[in-house]
Each structure stands twice: as structure tokens, then as C-alpha cells.
Design an enzyme around this catalytic site. Sequence first.
Site, PDB file in Angstrom:
ATOM      1  N   GLY A  52     -10.528  -5.512  -1.277  1.00  0.00           N
ATOM      2  CA  GLY A  52     -11.038  -4.262  -0.965  1.00  0.00           C
ATOM      3  C   GLY A  52     -10.858  -3.531  -2.225  1.00  0.00           C
ATOM      4  O   GLY A  52     -10.380  -4.216  -3.389  1.00  0.00           O
ATOM      5  N   HIS A  88      -8.573  -1.429  -3.322  1.00  0.00           N
ATOM      6  CA  HIS A  88      -7.023  -1.547  -3.811  1.00  0.00           C
ATOM      7  C   HIS A  88      -7.002  -2.761  -4.748  1.00  0.00           C
ATOM      8  O   HIS A  88      -6.538  -2.886  -5.737  1.00  0.00           O
ATOM      9  CB  HIS A  88      -6.057  -1.514  -3.005  1.00  0.00           C
ATOM     10  CG  HIS A  88      -6.171  -0.219  -2.063  1.00  0.00           C
ATOM     11  ND1 HIS A  88      -6.186   0.804  -2.849  1.00  0.00           N
ATOM     12  CD2 HIS A  88      -5.924   0.155  -0.601  1.00  0.00           C
ATOM     13  CE1 HIS A  88      -5.977   2.050  -1.860  1.00  0.00           C
ATOM     14  NE2 HIS A  88      -5.845   1.414  -0.707  1.00  0.00           N
ATOM     15  N   LEU A 110      -4.367  -7.652   2.986  1.00  0.00           N
ATOM     16  CA  LEU A 110      -5.136  -8.616   3.460  1.00  0.00           C
ATOM     17  C   LEU A 110      -6.561  -9.212   3.553  1.00  0.00           C
ATOM     18  O   LEU A 110      -6.971 -10.240   3.988  1.00  0.00           O
ATOM     19  CB  LEU A 110      -4.896  -8.435   5.079  1.00  0.00           C
ATOM     20  CG  LEU A 110      -3.551  -8.231   5.777  1.00  0.00           C
ATOM     21  CD1 LEU A 110      -3.531  -7.682   7.152  1.00  0.00           C
ATOM     22  CD2 LEU A 110      -2.545  -9.279   5.427  1.00  0.00           C
ATOM     23  N   GLU A 159       7.936   5.366  -3.108  1.00  0.00           N
ATOM     24  CA  GLU A 159       8.480   4.672  -4.314  1.00  0.00           C
ATOM     25  C   GLU A 159       9.236   3.459  -4.134  1.00  0.00           C
ATOM     26  O   GLU A 159       9.779   3.156  -2.972  1.00  0.00           O
ATOM     27  CB  GLU A 159       9.379   5.707  -4.844  1.00  0.00           C
ATOM     28  CG  GLU A 159       8.903   7.110  -5.232  1.00  0.00           C
ATOM     29  CD  GLU A 159       9.773   8.063  -5.943  1.00  0.00           C
ATOM     30  OE1 GLU A 159      11.015   7.629  -5.924  1.00  0.00           O
ATOM     31  OE2 GLU A 159       9.234   8.907  -6.478  1.00  0.00           O
ATOM     32  N   HIS A 168       0.775  -1.165  -0.040  1.00  0.00           N
ATOM     33  CA  HIS A 168      -0.104  -0.186  -0.088  1.00  0.00           C
ATOM     34  C   HIS A 168       0.644   1.194  -0.030  1.00  0.00           C
ATOM     35  O   HIS A 168       0.623   2.257  -0.645  1.00  0.00           O
ATOM     36  CB  HIS A 168      -0.953   0.075   1.273  1.00  0.00           C
ATOM     37  CG  HIS A 168      -1.825   1.274   1.334  1.00  0.00           C
ATOM     38  ND1 HIS A 168      -1.431   2.434   1.797  1.00  0.00           N
ATOM     39  CD2 HIS A 168      -3.229   1.427   0.735  1.00  0.00           C
ATOM     40  CE1 HIS A 168      -2.505   3.373   1.591  1.00  0.00           C
ATOM     41  NE2 HIS A 168      -3.345   2.866   1.140  1.00  0.00           N
TER      42      HIS A 168
END
Length: 310
Positions: A130, A132, A127, A105, A69
Site C-alpha cells: 500500500g 506506506h 500486511l 515514538e 504503523h
Amino acid sequence: MTESASAQPRESLPLDSTAQLLTRITAQLGAQLSHVSLNGTRRPMHHRTGGSAPGSATTHAPALVAVAHGSRDPQALRTVMKLLDRVRELRPGLDVRLGHIELNEPLLPATLAGLGSGDAVLVPLLLGRGHHVKRDIPAALAAAPALRATIAAPLGPHPLLVEALYGRLVEAGWPAEETDSRGSAVVLAAAGSRDPDSAADTRRTARMLSERLGGVPVVAAYASAATPTVPVVVRALAARGRHRVAVASYFTAPGRFATAAAAAAPGTAAAPLGAHPAMARLLLHRYDQALAGALPAHEVATNGHLLASA
């Protein structure tokens, strides 16, 4: 607790026998499928690099792109890098790269661009299912049409993930052999998501962790976007006579949410999952599953096209 203080020999980690068997099977399938392009064509056979152990990657195995993330906490990047170093130790010769969704980055689009027209498996360091996993990662892959790639399932739920949670709790002081659980409970502190699939995945992990703890109640709580929060759950458990409450950190790396969850713990607060040995094995397990086309009932994306997986 530092990572070095929590390190332990990999051989001593208890594993769920089903997960262990599945890992072996998918590793073998992954090795065979490394000679097959993701478009279905067969590559020429190549010998393994000299001295490679059984199960190590061939020179033409698809790259493993770990998708994190990202966090403003400088410990987060260092923790993820340690985790990927463990993955490289387990699979010598495999091209392992990192891409972030935001904040750090290399960002994922830059990592994918660096692979050009090669082959890759994107393994989310997330985990559950969702936004993302369902939107951001497929969108990044769709913007790299020359890349032949597949998106693996997120890390959870899985027995190896539960072993990492259990190991972190024991490191933080949870008794390895619980003798009286009547006043005990665990809060599984997660980031939170508005996606109901993500919440379902977290609750399933909570149930699995409860079984691993011998029936100690485990209640999911969230740092954002969902309820209940960690402080609310802690108070509710105390009202029911559960006064020895530990917080299990359901985060892959340190960050703002993990810190807030630990601060709300009335007692034991476990460290994030980080570079726990079970996490490294789980990354490779998801990679091998994706190569074998044996993902759990989630969606995967190949060149931007969503495919249903059995």
C-alpha cells in the site's frame, strides 16, 4: 485474549513445508551475505560471538529495522515490543530496532538517524503493498542518504502469516478440526487501502486461509478506504445461510480498526496477529530474503532508488 494465554511452544506450530524449506535456505544465504556490504564490497571475516547458535547473527550483520504503523492504542506498542523480543530470541546478537510511520515514538526518521552510516534492512510490519510501503518508507530512507539499507517486502501474503491467522482463530474458539463447514464462514478483517495491490494481497491471503481451513469460505472485508465493510460481509454471509461466522483479525497489533472489526463479529472474533511465534519467524524470513536479494515480485528501495526485484 491475553498474549500469555495464547502462547504455545514454537515446536508445535504446523508449518507449510515449502515455507519451512524457503526459510532455511534464506537463513543460510543471509548468514553468508552478512559478510558483504549492500554496496557489493566484502567485509573482513569475523568470528561469531561466543556461544551463538547456528544461524545467529554475526556482530556486523545489518540491523533489522521493524517499521510499524503506529497507533493511539497503548496496547499496540506493547504488542510490537513483544513481537520484537521474540525476534531477538530467534536471532541472538542481531541488532533489532523499531521505527513508526506515525503516532508513536520512535518515529522512523529518528531510528534511521540513529543508525548513522551503518547497514540495515527495513522490514515493514504491514500486511500488503500500500501507500506506506510504496511511498512513506522509501521517502524516509531517501532522507537518510548515509545509511546503506534495503526495504524488505511486506509481511503478506505468506503461509506463515496464514498460520498466525489460523492460530488466532483456534485460540478464539474456532474448531481445530472442522466437521461440518456448510454453515460456517470467516471474514478476514483488514485495514483497507485505496491501492489495488493491497486489496489483491488481502484477497490472496483470504484464499490461502480458506485452504488452511479446509475449504471454509473466507471473505475479505475492510475497516477503511475500501469496501465491503465487515458488517456488510457478515450480513451477506447470513443471507446465504452462513450463520456461524468468525472474524479473523488481519492486523499486526491492537488498535481502533481491530477493535471495530471485532465488535462487528456475530460470534467468534480472533485477536490481532501480535507476537504469534509465526510472526517472529516471518519477520526474520523477510529480513533474510532482502539480504539474499530474493524478494517476491515487489519493489524494494536501496538508498532511495527503486529497483525491480525478480
